[in-house]
Design a protein around this motif. Sequence first.
Motif, PDB file in Angstrom:
ATOM      1  N   CYS A 369       0.865  -1.179   0.000  1.00  0.00           N
ATOM      2  CA  CYS A 369       0.000   0.000   0.000  1.00  0.00           C
ATOM      3  C   CYS A 369       0.900   1.225   0.000  1.00  0.00           C
ATOM      4  CB  CYS A 369      -0.892   0.018   1.227  1.00  0.00           C
ATOM      5  SG  CYS A 369      -1.677   1.619   1.500  1.00  0.00           S
ATOM      6  N   GLY A 373      -4.196   7.078  -1.377  1.00  0.00           N
ATOM      7  CA  GLY A 373      -5.451   7.739  -1.039  1.00  0.00           C
ATOM      8  C   GLY A 373      -6.534   7.632  -2.097  1.00  0.00           C
ATOM      9  N   GLN A 386      -7.546   2.759   3.381  1.00  0.00           N
ATOM     10  CA  GLN A 386      -6.149   2.378   3.616  1.00  0.00           C
ATOM     11  C   GLN A 386      -5.878   2.206   5.110  1.00  0.00           C
ATOM     12  OE1 GLN A 386      -7.373   5.347   3.187  1.00  0.00           O
ATOM     13  NE2 GLN A 386      -5.838   6.859   2.622  1.00  0.00           N
ATOM     14  N   PRO A 419      -4.197   0.873  -6.836  1.00  0.00           N
ATOM     15  CA  PRO A 419      -3.166   0.548  -7.826  1.00  0.00           C
ATOM     16  C   PRO A 419      -2.292  -0.626  -7.387  1.00  0.00           C
ATOM     17  CG  PRO A 419      -2.564   2.529  -6.636  1.00  0.00           C
ATOM     18  CD  PRO A 419      -3.947   2.162  -6.177  1.00  0.00           C
ATOM     19  N   SER A 420      -2.314  -0.936  -6.101  1.00  0.00           N
ATOM     20  CA  SER A 420      -1.499  -2.045  -5.631  1.00  0.00           C
ATOM     21  C   SER A 420      -2.281  -3.361  -5.600  1.00  0.00           C
ATOM     22  CB  SER A 420      -0.937  -1.732  -4.247  1.00  0.00           C
ATOM     23  OG  SER A 420       0.086  -0.765  -4.371  1.00  0.00           O
TER      24      SER A 420
END
Lengths: 515, 342
Positions: A369, A373, A386, A419-420
């Motif tokens: 992570c 955001g 998150q 995105p991860s």
Amino acid sequence: MRRIHDFHGGIHPAEHKSDSMAQPIQPAGVPDVLVLPTGQHIGNSALPTVAPGQRVLGGEEIAEADGALSVPCHAPTSGTVLAVEDRPVPHPSGLSALCIVLQPDGRDEWAEPRPFANPMNADPLLLTQHIQQAGIAGMGGAGFPTAVKLSPRPGKPIQTLIINGTECEPYITADDSLMRERAAAVISGSLILAHVLGNPTVLLGIEDNKPEAIAALKDAATGSGVEIVVFPTKYPSGGEKQLIEILLGAQVPSGALPADIGVVCQNVGTAAAVHHAVVNGRPLVSRITTVTGEAVSRPGNYEVLLGTPIRHLLALAGYDASVNQRLVMGGPMMGFTVSDPDCPIIKTSNCLLLPTEAELPTPPPPQACIRCGLCAEACPASLLPQQLFWYSRGRDHERLEAHNLFDCIECGACAYVCPSHIPLVQYYRASKAEIIAQRQDAERAEHARQRFEARQERIERQAREKAERREARKRAAEAKATAATGDDKDSDPIQAAIERAQARKAALADAGSKD
Amino acid sequence: MALLRVTSPHAHGAQDTTQVMQSVLLATLPGVAVMTWFFGPGTLVNILFGSMVAVAMETVALALRRRPILRTLDDHSAVVTASLLCISLPPYSPWWLIVIGMGSAIWLAKHFYGGLGYNPFNPAMVGYVVLLISFPVQMTSWAPPRGTGAELPSFLEALRACFAPQTYDAVTMATALDVVKQNSGLTLEALWRESPQLGRWAGAGWEWVSLAFLAGGLWMLKKRLFTWHAPVGMLLSITLLSALFYDEGSSASKGSPLFHLLGGATLFGAFFIITDPVSSAVSNRGRLVYGALIGALVYIIRVAGNYPDAVAFAVLIMNFAAPFIDHYTQPRTYGHRVRPPT
Ligand code: SF4
Ligand code: SF4
């Protein structure tokens, strides 16, 4: 024009809706066997009222509601009950549950329909009962028994009935096709629901990506008092809480129900089912299910008998197992995978999604992570996904609850944008389950503690009472002794006790010899 | 094909951390190109050598920490850190400076804290500050830009400067920020006339480098790699403060807003450093505050501190403060009237 409100976050995934809208709704026909789970809704499972070997007619009740938070099941066509047993059911857990297995006889003979005469002047309570008896549970996906939401709650009048025609998940077009082709039934059902709720304002909310359905609904709603409210497409505007915010600008307080702010939401499919049950006297035995994805050659919307095995629908839609990578029940955002194609279609099955690997690729291994955001920006509940992820990994239940984990609606928007590729929702589900289990444990422990304390208290009380009794006896004896001797000072308690004991022994010996 | 059993959601958006990092690298190119034009190939050599060192160090750290090596290297974060640090270093830095900087960034700032995502401080800035404190001379020797008379070194000379620093005769010149900071007697107008390193608005060459980084930053913003909040916060507060204290150019003047925006590492920092999500505040409101406070610190340190530029210090101080900002800027959850307690 009604003012439309926006809600925080949301995403715009590729819609893929036109794939399944090329054709009108097609009947899926009668399969070889129908598998009807007794629990197709949230709440208590229905109780089977038929036995293997028994012949039933279409529309006949085969399992009765178990209490208020339950709905009955009906036979979708005439046939013979083959078995009442555990079968795999469509559920995220992949477990089996009690099902009634019916072999259709192909004659489709029906029990006498029982329409409700003059519903718009009828007693709302009787109508609510009728709706429960027709087996109707929320058809948008949750499967909450409709009658429960219609039952009046003292001191909480309903000001707004929201009919949810949003269908915001990609791929799914079951409600869209229903609204296009059967708008009159949707409006009629909405009016019946409104009557039951004491005639609140009726708003039918729909996203602007369904122009044909909007036109059909507006046509059908002319002069009915049902207001069709169109708003911009954004996922998850069809979430109950989000839809309420869009239409009314109000938020449902955390932990409360829409009814607490005077709102009831019902899905358009549910409204149509209510229309059939009340006006045509037919219980809920079929639904519209979208079958789509690149692994089927004939995607479309099918009118499916409840209990139809998925396998049957796959064959109809031209399914190519060799290119399919997962079988999703529901949409790509909130649907769950089913591993057994013998699982049946149930009241909540709005979509079967059969993607190819290229279409919905297997998620790559998650990366770290990076606290970008994006998830927080996408979250419709204004959570900090998150942070929840962080605490979820650390099993920090206190922080999870302080960060309102339980306000997460599991819409998947956060994981979609991450995105991860972190499977965030999976973490939240696991943490919720853990916390709930812990609460139950705590509750059980509390019960045990209370039981223990009650027992302890009882033992102490008994001991106390015994002591008191002994004391009382002693005092009485002393009083007697005093009275007998007439003089306190001269009395000898030891002597008196010996005398008493001797007397008792003698009495016992006396009693023993009498036996 | 066996059916997958995975949980929702099944669809995924287009962004991907590896691609995000690649885009950041791509976005540095205009700035690096302009730097190379004005200062020669020194920065390029820095970046190439620094990236190799960073990847090697990352590999060692991952191996020691028993983490998957190839999969983690694939996130490109080591190269991004290396590039950002090497852009900040003076061109023609010796190899050992770069190695020490990378060690501080990759090992000390990143892996000691648990790797990507766990680092409270921006690794590139940690590397920079360690070097600045330990080797102030090397860290403040900037090559003169094109147009100030000196000849630009060739690529070979740049290699020599890096790998055989003892054989390389460095030509250096005070930077624009130094000149203005050390000025005491001249009005800004006179100072500008006298100092070749001052350009149209800020440092000669520097102003164009800054604008090139601005272009890269705007491109990233358009690609939604980050939100506007932190950069806008920082640039706004620098503009406001420098406008407030600008006295039309007396000898005590600390420089115009334009001088502060285009000078030093302001724009590079605003778009490439403080947008590092890991070490910044989390929410949008938090990032606005975070950026604004960094801007304020940059200005204060520039005019009152001991160092001519201050982006690195300001960033590290605010990295430290980020959790507190998060605490006070948590969004209000749907259906709640107050913000959740932390
Ligand atoms: S989107 Fe993913 S990587 Fe970004 S902050 Fe959220 S969880 Fe972390
Ligand atoms: S799944 Fe939960 S945390 Fe994620 S976006 Fe939806 S509501 Fe927010």
